[in-house]
Design an enzyme around this catalytic site. Structure first.
Site, PDB file in Angstrom:
ATOM      1  N   ASP A  89       0.867  -1.156   0.114  1.00  0.00           N
ATOM      2  CA  ASP A  89       0.033   0.038   0.137  1.00  0.00           C
ATOM      3  C   ASP A  89       0.941   1.285   0.083  1.00  0.00           C
ATOM      4  OD1 ASP A  89       0.807   0.088   2.567  1.00  0.00           O
ATOM      5  OD2 ASP A  89      -1.139  -0.402   3.362  1.00  0.00           O
ATOM      6  N   ASP A 271      -8.216  -7.375   0.926  1.00  0.00           N
ATOM      7  CA  ASP A 271      -7.347  -7.800   1.833  1.00  0.00           C
ATOM      8  C   ASP A 271      -7.954  -7.064   3.276  1.00  0.00           C
ATOM      9  OD1 ASP A 271      -5.820  -4.984   3.273  1.00  0.00           O
ATOM     10  OD2 ASP A 271      -6.786  -4.584   1.453  1.00  0.00           O
ATOM     11  N   CYS A 309     -11.540 -29.749   8.050  1.00  0.00           N
ATOM     12  CA  CYS A 309     -10.596 -28.683   7.506  1.00  0.00           C
ATOM     13  C   CYS A 309      -9.339 -29.139   7.585  1.00  0.00           C
ATOM     14  CB  CYS A 309     -10.451 -27.617   8.730  1.00  0.00           C
ATOM     15  SG  CYS A 309      -9.361 -26.295   8.238  1.00  0.00           S
ATOM     16  N   CYS A 311      -6.273 -27.516   7.509  1.00  0.00           N
ATOM     17  CA  CYS A 311      -5.197 -26.307   7.861  1.00  0.00           C
ATOM     18  C   CYS A 311      -4.332 -27.146   8.914  1.00  0.00           C
ATOM     19  CB  CYS A 311      -6.011 -25.165   8.299  1.00  0.00           C
ATOM     20  SG  CYS A 311      -6.458 -25.429  10.250  1.00  0.00           S
ATOM     21  N   CYS A 314      -6.213 -27.832  12.230  1.00  0.00           N
ATOM     22  CA  CYS A 314      -7.253 -28.596  12.498  1.00  0.00           C
ATOM     23  C   CYS A 314      -6.657 -30.227  12.266  1.00  0.00           C
ATOM     24  CB  CYS A 314      -8.368 -28.328  11.570  1.00  0.00           C
ATOM     25  SG  CYS A 314      -9.159 -27.021  11.976  1.00  0.00           S
ATOM     26  N   HIS A 340      -5.203 -21.034  10.915  1.00  0.00           N
ATOM     27  CA  HIS A 340      -6.631 -21.504  10.576  1.00  0.00           C
ATOM     28  C   HIS A 340      -7.343 -20.594   9.901  1.00  0.00           C
ATOM     29  CE1 HIS A 340     -10.711 -23.556  10.648  1.00  0.00           C
ATOM     30  NE2 HIS A 340     -10.988 -22.243  10.971  1.00  0.00           N
TER      31      HIS A 340
END
Length: 379
Positions: A89, A271, A309, A311, A314, A340
């Site tokens: 940015d 974002d 999940c 991830c 998990c 996660h």
């Protein structure tokens, strides 16, 4: 080079080719303000959780460690060991968020560093020079993000100045990209649409910045106090005036529901700090709503955050264990929750792209919103 692959209504499925790889859109950019995701998440982790784009902050990196330091170390990609696209940015949002520490004039903005109080001047040219030193994939034009509750007359003059600043940004980045010593001579530039909650100012500004040939166009100054309905109305009004054949980026947004509504209205890039910030406070996203892992009901819950999940959290750990880590203030608890949440966002974007590929986005959106609103997570 942006390619519009498919449309469903106004929703776009696209692909942006960059010097650091292809970005499949719609995409959620994972926010690493100071060249790191808060919560002890490494760039190796980002690759594991399917992150396409990392976002860093021009102002913060200019203050510390300094963009010249990063340039001497080979640019931001090398500095943080990330070989995929990075968007930086412009520092413009800090014009809004550091209101007590800055003074705006035509040349640019005089800041006082939030760290040590030293004076910093940043205008369009300085913002481009800093971002060129960082060598990010996509640089953002330097703008002012006026408060959504500011007087209309102030917003009008602010937007006119932002347009003049954008012309200066493009001229300076073109100059920098042509220099032999520039680290990334293929750095892209996105301009930012402003105008608060005033549709007429927004549309006029969109028309003006579209005349400046840029690599993409962002909608800034939303999610700063207005209602979700006002935000959606602005998107309905403005997006049709931005080039369909270029990426559209909604800055700083948002919740999973915000993203689904944004995609429906033609947004490619998103974002937000929500997934990492909420994760650090034990709030985790699931397909059936948000959980607060500090709640006592998870003390003996040996299930993962969400069944099925994939991830890192998990696959290996239970709600009970992660709750214990959070209560004990162990960094690992925050880290697992952030991983996660970012996995959840990145996976949702993959699902959105697949739904658009198959022409079933509307059905996907309806089902996703109904599930998330059900709150069926505590069983």
């Amino acid at each position: 080079m942006y390619q519009l692959l498919k449309k469903e209504g106004r929703a776009k499925r696209g692909r942006l080719e960059t010097v650091h790889g292809v970005i499949e859109t719609p995409v959620f950019m994972n926010v690493g303000t100071a060249a790191a995701i808060k919560g002890a998440v490494s760039t190796d982790d980002l690759r594991q959780i399917h992150t396409q784009v990392e976002l860093s902050n021009t102002y913060h990196l200019h203050v510390r460690p300094g963009d010249q330091v990063i340039r001497q170390l080979g640019g931001l990609h090398r500095f943080m060991n990330w070989d995929r696209p990075i968007l930086t940015d412009s520092g413009g949002f800090q014009v809004f968020s550091l209101a007590g520490l800055r003074k705006i004039k035509e040349e640019g903005v005089q800041f006082r560093s939030h760290i040590d109080g030293r004076k910093i001047f940043m205008g369009p040219e300085q913002s481009m020079q800093i971002q060129s030193n960082l060598a990010s994939t996509i640089a953002m034009g330097f703008d002012e993000c006026p408060s959504s509750v500011a007087e209309k007359s102030y917003i009008q003059s602010s937007v006119e100045r932002t347009t003049r600043w954008l012309i200066r940004c493009k001229k300076e980045l073109d100059r920098l990209n042509a220099l032999p010593e520039t680290l990334n001579p293929k750095q892209m530039l996105f301009g930012i649409n402003q105008g608060g909650v005033y549709p007429d100012i927004r549309v006029e500004h969109a028309k003006q910045i579209t005349e400046i040939d840029l690599d993409g166009y962002a909608i800034g100054g939303l999610a700063v106090g207005e209602t979700h309905e006002e935000m959606y109305q602005i998107l309905d009004t403005v997006v049709p005036y931005l080039p369909e054949e270029k990426p559209t980026y909604l800055m700083g947004v948002g919740t999973p529901a915000n993203i689904l509504e944004g995609v429906e209205r033609g947004v490619d890039f998103f974002d937000c700090v929500y997934p990492s910030r909420n994760g650090r406070h034990g709030h985790v996203y699931t397909n059936y709503g948000k959980l607060n892992l500090f709640n006592a009901k998870y003390e003996l819950d040996d299930r993962p955050i969400e069944e099925g999940c994939q991830c890192p959290a998990c696959i290996s750990y239970s709600r009970a264990y992660i709750r214990h880590l959070l209560k004990a203030k162990e960094m690992l608890g925050m880290r697992l929750c952030v991983l996660h949440n970012l996995w959840f966002y990145n996976t949702m974007m993959e699902e959105i792209r697949e739904a658009l590929d198959q022409g079933v986005f509307q059905a996907y959106k309806k089902d996703k919103l109904e599930k998330m609103a059900s709150g069926d997570t505590g069983k």
